[in-house]
Enzyme design. Structure first.
Site, mmCIF file in Angstrom:
data_model
loop_
_atom_site.group_PDB
_atom_site.id
_atom_site.type_symbol
_atom_site.label_atom_id
_atom_site.label_comp_id
_atom_site.label_asym_id
_atom_site.label_seq_id
_atom_site.Cartn_x
_atom_site.Cartn_y
_atom_site.Cartn_z
ATOM 1 N N GLU A 141 12.978 -2.410 24.614
ATOM 2 C CA GLU A 141 13.208 -1.223 23.780
ATOM 3 C C GLU A 141 12.234 -1.221 22.606
ATOM 4 O OE1 GLU A 141 17.285 -0.865 22.505
ATOM 5 O OE2 GLU A 141 16.931 1.133 21.666
ATOM 6 N N ASN B 38 21.533 7.168 27.703
ATOM 7 C CA ASN B 38 21.907 5.786 27.378
ATOM 8 C C ASN B 38 23.128 5.831 26.466
ATOM 9 O OD1 ASN B 38 21.341 2.765 26.751
ATOM 10 N ND2 ASN B 38 21.457 3.712 24.740
ATOM 11 N N GLU B 39 24.147 5.102 26.833
ATOM 12 C CA GLU B 39 25.353 5.017 26.004
ATOM 13 C C GLU B 39 25.722 6.399 25.461
ATOM 14 O OE1 GLU B 39 25.252 1.697 23.231
ATOM 15 O OE2 GLU B 39 25.087 0.279 24.897
ATOM 16 N N GLN C 20 17.142 -8.711 25.330
ATOM 17 C CA GLN C 20 16.023 -7.916 25.789
ATOM 18 C C GLN C 20 14.861 -8.861 26.090
ATOM 19 O OE1 GLN C 20 15.050 -4.472 23.442
ATOM 20 N NE2 GLN C 20 17.191 -3.843 23.204
ATOM 21 N N TYR D 55 28.019 -6.822 26.529
ATOM 22 C CA TYR D 55 27.418 -7.954 25.821
ATOM 23 C C TYR D 55 28.467 -9.038 25.571
ATOM 24 C CZ TYR D 55 23.217 -5.220 24.693
ATOM 25 O OH TYR D 55 22.045 -4.509 24.770
ATOM 26 N N GLU E 56 22.523 -3.513 30.471
ATOM 27 C CA GLU E 56 22.429 -4.213 29.183
ATOM 28 C C GLU E 56 23.471 -5.320 29.204
ATOM 29 O OE1 GLU E 56 22.191 -2.088 25.457
ATOM 30 O OE2 GLU E 56 21.048 -0.453 26.376
HETATM 31 O O1 AHR Z 1 20.144 -3.629 23.002
HETATM 32 C C1 AHR Z 1 20.408 -3.097 21.739
HETATM 33 C C2 AHR Z 1 21.243 -1.835 21.801
HETATM 34 O O2 AHR Z 1 22.495 -2.124 22.333
HETATM 35 C C3 AHR Z 1 20.736 -0.728 22.686
HETATM 36 O O3 AHR Z 1 19.779 0.063 22.073
HETATM 37 C C4 AHR Z 1 21.968 0.072 22.942
HETATM 38 O O4 AHR Z 1 21.931 0.754 24.165
HETATM 39 C C5 AHR Z 1 23.077 -0.955 22.871
HETATM 40 O O5 AHR Z 1 24.120 -0.551 22.084
#
Ligand code: AHR
Length: 525
Positions: A51, A198-199, A379, A275, A330
């Site tokens: 990103e 995205n999200e 990432q 995450y 992610e």
């Molecule tokens: O990876 C960091 C951020 O986490 C990304 O931009 C977003 O999609 C997520 O909330």
């Protein structure tokens, strides 16, 4: 091993009794059911995410053509070489939250005429737009990967997204193709994966599932790929925004809409973002932590298994044939920002613990290979659970990088069920299976085993048998270090690095000593 030793082993060590040839310690039986092959482990689960965030692109990938750092057309050569060794199957770009504020026209054409903007999502950094479509596609080609481009649904329009696809993929007879050729690339680009937003439940517009579904139908219809080479298996796959962790609303809404869809729109994937944070906001340290912290975060990461099972069960109701993959685009451990860094740049160190955590997640994806056919760790460089960290001209490979490199043989291999129980590793309130393992047969017919011993204090002796296979040797690599929080630094970049490893073969069984806090990958010969 006599029965008394065996009983002591079970009671004190929590290890089921087994037979080790020299009788010196308990061993654990591991069975690979090679006669009952499972799903193919899609190479795309080893995907990366890059990103425009902190030094994820600028400094980490892009240094510019005039840089003293070795580069090819502005893209740093050391990073390219390191990524080539990972056989990165796909890279997701330009975000993340950044994608829903990205306007692709700002990043094409003569560099001196590109717009300078502010990266409002990530630390208010100045975005020079020097790294745009041409540079990303050049990078993809240099590392030998595939493009996973996310289009702007949050603040963009279907028209803007459609024109970007046209610019990237249309033939030379069109104005879009001629504009691309004028910017240096006459041939249409190959866009293998396309993210539609995205999200969208969060930074991508805080849309209700119903609102997103109505956007999805429109975008999915008009984001056409005109590259005539991308037909059949090579066709572009559109990935819809899906759930945030264990929230099911997007899973239900998108899959229900897909089941009842009309001819004019379609998707070929549903995204999941999950995450490992140990709570929100992320506040757990990436350095100098103790065993309690280690055990807590590893236990937290194992929630990925239940999460996938939960969303898969919903998807099964609408898509029993598993046509739509769950794309975990992610994932990774998200820790407290390193002291002295811009908190908006998401800089964290990467320890042996994070390597173990990566292996556990890759194993989970492999066990769900029938539904999880793509994933992207967050990432790739300098951000969150990165593969690579850079500091000016210096570069280091993180412990997580080494796990991805060791797992390369699992790309597109056929998973083989594994039975093993090495008891429980317990610390504080955390309880985890001590040993985790996957096995697979690669495309050339060889069997590979990956074992992770999460217990930092105790090695595990494994006696592995593979149905129908008479092994001669088992050789590979082991990744471990003196402490669970060991990291690689620019001054000591090889503190956590793989070493050669060999098991022994006795009476048709592979005997493996798996050190505490380690990841082992062996090739069975
Ligand atoms: O990876 C960091 C951020 O986490 C990304 O931009 C977003 O999609 C997520 O909330």
């Amino acid at each position: 091993m006599n029965s008394r030793v065996s009983l002591i082993a079970v009671l004190l060590l929590g290890i089921p009794a087994g037979a080790w040839a020299d009788g010196s310690a308990a061993s654990v039986e591991l069975q690979v059911e090679a006669d009952h092959p499972g799903a193919r482990i899609d190479r795309n689960i080893f995907g990366q995410f890059a990103e425009h965030l902190g030094a994820g692109i600028y400094g980490g990938v892009w240094v510019g053509k005039a840089s003293p750092i070795a580069n090819v057309r502005g893209i740093r050569s050391d990073v390219v070489a390191a990524l080539r060794a990972l056989k990165v199957p796909n890279v997701r770009w330009p975000g993340g939250c950044f994608a829903d504020e990205y306007h692709w026209r700002d990043g094409i054409g003569a560099p001196e005429r590109r717009k300078t903007t502010v990266n409002a999502n990530w630390g208010g950094a100045i975005e020079p737009n020097s790294f745009g479509t041409e540079e990303f596609m050049d990078f993809i080609e240099q590392i030998g990967s595939e493009a996973y481009v996310s289009v702007n649904v949050g603040s963009g329009t279907p028209h803007e997204a459609a024109e970007w696809l046209e610019y990237m993929t249309a033939g030379p007879a069109t104005s879009a193709g001629q504009a691309r050729a004028a910017n240096g690339h006459a041939e249409p680009y190959r866009i293998r994966f396309l993210g539609i937003g995205n999200e969208s439940w969060g930074c991508g517009g805080a849309m209700t599932p119903e609102y997103y579904v109505s956007q999805l139908k429109i975008f999915s219809r008009y984001v056409r790929n005109y590259n005539s080479a991308q037909t059949g298996e090579a066709a572009m796959r559109r990935i819809a925004v899906g759930p945030d962790g264990d929230h099911v609303e997007y899973t239900e809404a998108v899959m229900k809409a897909w089941q009842g869809k009309v001819w004019s729109w379609d998707i070929e994937g549903l995204s999941l973002h999950a995450y490992t944070t140990g709570g929100w906001p992320p506040r757990h340290p990436s350095m100098h932590f103790d065993e309690g912290e280690y055990a807590f975060m590893l236990q937290d990461t194992l929630a990925m298994d239940a999460l996938i099972a939960k969303h898969s069960a919903i998807m099964d109701r609408y898509d029993p044939q598993k046509k739509i993959p769950l794309v975990v685009d992610e994932w990774g451990v998200w820790l407290a920002p390193l002291a002295g860094t811009n908190p908006g740049f998401l800089v964290q160190q990467n320890s042996l613990r994070d390597a173990v955590l990566a292996a556990l997640n890759l194993n989970i994806f492999a066990r769900h290979a029938d539904r999880v056919r793509m994933a992207n760790i967050a990432q790739m460089v300098n951000v969150l659970q990165a593969m690579i960290m850079t500091d000016g001209e210096r570069m280091l490979l993180t412990p997580t990088y080494h796990v991805f490199r060791m797992y390369v043989p699992f790309q597109d291999a056929t998973s083989l069920p594994v039975q093993v129980d090495a008891g429980t590793y317990a610390y504080g309130n955390a309880r985890l299976p001590r040993l985790d393992a996957i096995a697979a047969r690669d495309t050339r017919g060889s069997v590979w085993l990956a074992l992770t011993n999460v217990d930092p204090n105790q090695s595990v002796r494994v006696s592995a048998r593979i149905a129908g296979v008479h092994p001669r040797a088992a050789v590979g690599e082991v990744l471990t270090a003196s402490g669970v929080d060991a990291v690689n630094s620019f001054d000591a970049p090889n503190t956590v690095a793989p070493r050669r490893y060999a098991g022994a073969v006795r009476d048709g069984a592979i005997m493996l000593d798996v050190p505490g806090k380690s990841v082992i990958v062996v090739h069975v010969q």
